[in-house]
Design an enzyme around this catalytic site. Structure first.
Site, short mmCIF file in Angstrom:
data_model
loop_
_atom_site.label_atom_id
_atom_site.label_comp_id
_atom_site.label_asym_id
_atom_site.label_seq_id
_atom_site.Cartn_x
_atom_site.Cartn_y
_atom_site.Cartn_z
N ASP A 176 0.82 -1.22 0.00
CA ASP A 176 0.00 0.00 0.00
C ASP A 176 0.86 1.27 0.00
OD1 ASP A 176 -2.33 1.59 0.29
OD2 ASP A 176 -2.07 1.63 2.47
N GLU A 411 3.72 -7.66 7.99
CA GLU A 411 2.45 -8.32 7.71
C GLU A 411 2.52 -9.49 6.74
OE1 GLU A 411 -0.58 -5.53 6.68
OE2 GLU A 411 -0.51 -4.56 8.63
N TYR A 468 -6.38 -2.62 13.23
CA TYR A 468 -7.27 -1.58 12.68
C TYR A 468 -8.72 -1.77 13.12
CZ TYR A 468 -3.33 0.10 9.97
OH TYR A 468 -2.11 0.64 9.61
N GLU A 503 1.19 -0.46 14.19
CA GLU A 503 0.31 0.33 13.32
C GLU A 503 -1.08 0.32 13.92
OE1 GLU A 503 0.04 -0.75 9.16
OE2 GLU A 503 2.21 -1.00 9.01
C1 GCB Z 1 -1.23 -1.98 6.90
C2 GCB Z 1 0.05 -1.92 6.15
C3 GCB Z 1 0.35 -0.53 5.62
C4 GCB Z 1 -0.92 0.11 5.10
C5 GCB Z 1 -1.93 0.20 6.23
C6 GCB Z 1 -3.24 0.83 5.78
O1 GCB Z 1 -1.49 -2.86 7.65
O2 GCB Z 1 1.14 -2.40 6.88
O3 GCB Z 1 1.33 -0.62 4.63
O4 GCB Z 1 -0.70 1.37 4.53
O5 GCB Z 1 -2.18 -1.07 6.71
O6 GCB Z 1 -3.40 2.02 5.91
O7 GCB Z 1 -4.08 0.10 5.28
#
Ligand code: GCB
Length: 592
Positions: A176, A411, A468, A503
């Site tokens: 991403d 990941e 997330y 993250e």
């Molecule tokens: C993740 C990835 C990262 C993405 C992020 C997202 O888990 O490690 O590269 O940019 O999520 O914002 O979706």
């Protein structure tokens, strides 16, 4: 590998500037574009990505090779030396030609490589040509979809022609962030005497009030090695002779997070000399704690990107300085080099500024193909290259006091075939430990849906997890998101290892406001962090919080991305969102 420096025995010629640039039309190699000045080329700046420098779709969307050229002349007074050509990073693959001849090739877009050119340079002008490929595949790191083609349409015979129309060679990154390409970091020529210092390995430790520094000097040719250590006032604090040894610095000043102190090891060997900066500090994991200089350390910071307007992923020193200044404004202390090694210049700055770094190899995208009979790690042809990037990263960054942990992947899929994942990663974890004389902790950043199945992340020295809840899962429902997160934390607590979140975040459009926390608004992002942090604060085994992301960044186009990924707490041009003020307040008051 030593960083380039000019000093009394070494000279540097910096080739940064305007180069000639041309995309391959499929005939570049065949027609020997490497051997003569490129026709109808554009003027582009090096170092920087080529993608955003001109208003051309072809530059943005190119897939394959591109050619760069410049000319240089080595001054007569230097030609009796050993002359080396060095690239900070060329993304993702490079073939380098000097006066029409291939002199070196390199795979991997984020680490330096060099080649000696002493006997290859002309007296006068030399033509340097660098062919660069941006292709990512199952065998590159980061990983891309093998064919790089787009499939669109139906399997139905009637639609065959439509389907065919839509298949073309294109970039298909499995990560991403925008697949920026080009000569991303400085290209320099440097000289050394014929007998020269090849490498310096420093292994600091603390005994009582003293610093104890074991050293190994690798040299080529004949000569005697001398090492002296200078403090920041240029006073000699220790001295030794020989290629290996141990130096004692009485009452050493420690390199501390936020309070850096740098010594210099001045190494001489025959006519050569090199000044290697280093810090006296220790790093270790004990129980559920992460210790720096034997004191518990709590990571407050970010996942980041090397990403900016015009430069793309190219080195941007003014921005590096700005970012560290913003980190200090926030009372942050650390970041992870998500998802690839950052420039050596950034690492040097972190050494000086006392910013703590988790240093990550470009192993992102190892997460698909599991349901395919040939899927999983059998599908990826990355094992050998993965070993190479770990080795090259440690070789490059081993002496940096700012580096406190190696991250061997972001990941990867660690849950669908847990044993296979373990079998792939455990030897890489062992390799990193074996290669690092400082034996820093090693981690892998996990993002399992089903963390109960994962046996790889818990085998690391620190468990690093991306989460997330509230964004990709349980979108918008922060109450439930908090409950799910809390539930998960109860599981991790039982593992009894240091754990950190590497993250967590929510896409946020700067300037979008709502009284209630609605997704995409600045209020939602702030509330999201408030909820998640209130849970992190309940657990002692949590050793850090690194939010996603420091700043908005460019990605491929897609329906999930509005002008890129907007999870920054700063915009791409470094304007704070509400959450930046929230974190400034939180970290300023933090007791951890
Ligand atoms: C993740 C990835 C990262 C993405 C992020 C997202 O888990 O490690 O590269 O940019 O999520 O914002 O979706």
């Amino acid at each position: 590998m030593l960083y380039i420096k000019s000093n009394k025995s070494r000279a540097v010629i910096d080739l940064s500037g305007i180069w000639q640039f041309k995309l391959d039309d499929g005939t570049g190699f065949e027609n020997n574009w490497m051997a003569r000045p490129l026709e109808y080329a554009d003027n582009l700046y090096v170092p920087a990505s080529y993608n955003d420098q001109q208003e051309k779709l072809a530059y943005r969307d190119h897939c394959g090779w591109a050619f760069y050229q410049c000319t240089f002349t080595v001054p007569q007074m230097l030609v009796n030396n050993r002359v080396v050509l060095r690239f900070g990073a060329v993304t993702h693959e490079a073939r380098v030609y000097l006066n029409g001849l291939l002199i070196t090739e390199h795979k991997g877009g984020f680490l330096p490589f060099e080649t000696e050119i002493t006997n290859r340079i002309n007296d006068g002008e030399n033509l340097l040509c660098v062919a660069v490929s941006n292709r990512v595949s199952y065998s590159t790191l980061p990983v891309g979809n093998e064919h790089g083609t787009a499939f669109f349409g139906s399997e139905s015979k009637d639609l065959e022609s439509i389907r065919m129309l839509k298949i073309r060679d294109r970039n298909s990154p499995n990560f991403d962030f925008f697949n920026y390409a080009g000569i991303h970091r400085p290209v320099k020529i440097y000289t050394t005497p014929k007998s020269y210092i090849k490498d310096i390995v420093l292994t600091p430790d603390i005994e009582g009030a003293d610093g104890v520094v074991k050293y190994t000097i690798e040299c080529q040719g004949e000569g005697q090695v001398n090492v002296i250590i200078l403090d920041e006032n240029k006073r000699v604090v220790a001295e030794s002779k020989g290629k290996t040894g141990c130096l004692i610095i009485k009452d050493a000043k420690l390199w501390e997070p936020g309070n850096a102190y740098l010594y210099q090891a001045i190494v001489t060997f025959g006519d050569d000399c090199y000044e290697q900066e280093f810090g006296v500090r220790t790093v270790e994991v004990k129980g559920t704690q992460f210790l720096i200089n034997r004191k518990p350390f709590y990571f407050k910071g970010f996942g980041k990107h090397e990403d900016s307007d015009f430069y793309g992923r190219g080195m941007n020193q003014a921005l590096n300085v700005k970012d560290i200044s913003l980190m200090k404004w926030l009372h942050a202390n650390s970041f992870r080099t998500s998802h690839y090694p950052y420039s050596e210049e950034m690492m040097n700055l972190c050494d000086r500024e006392g910013i703590v770094v988790i240093d990550e190899v470009p192993a992102v995208g190892l997460n698909f193909g599991w349901n395919d009979p040939e899927g999983g790690y059998a599908k990826f042809k990355t094992t050998e290259h993965h070993r190479e990037v770990i080795q090259d990263l440690i070789e490059r960054d081993k002496n940096h006091p700012c580096v406190v942990m190696w991250s061997i992947a972001n990941e990867p899929d660690t849950e669908k075939q847990p044993q296979e994942a373990y079998n792939y990663f455990k030897p890489l974890y062992d390799l990193a430990h074996q290669l690092d004389s400082q034996n820093r902790p090693v981690t892998l950043v996990a993002c399992q849906n089903d963390y109960l199945r994962d046996i790889t992340a818990p085998a690391m020295d620190v468990i690093c997890v991306n989460r997330y809840y509230g964004w990709y899962e349980l979108s918008g429902d922060l109450e439930l998101a908090g409950e799910a997160f809390k539930n998960e934390m109860e599981y991790w607590q039982k593992i009894k290892k240091p754990w950190m979140i590497t993250e967590y975040g929510a896409d946020t459009i700067s300037g979008l406001h709502s009284v209630l926390p609605n997704m995409w608004s600045e209020e939602f992002q702030t509330e999201f962090y408030r909820v998640m942090n209130s849970i992190l604060d309940q657990y002692d085994f949590v050793v850090g919080e690194q939010l996603w992301n420091f700043a908005d960044f460019n990605t491929i186009q897609g329906m999930m991305r509005v002008g890129g990924n907007k999870k920054g707490i700063f915009t791409r041009d470094r304007k704070p969102k509400l959450a930046a003020h929230y974190f400034k307040d939180r970290w300023e008051k933090s007791q951890r």
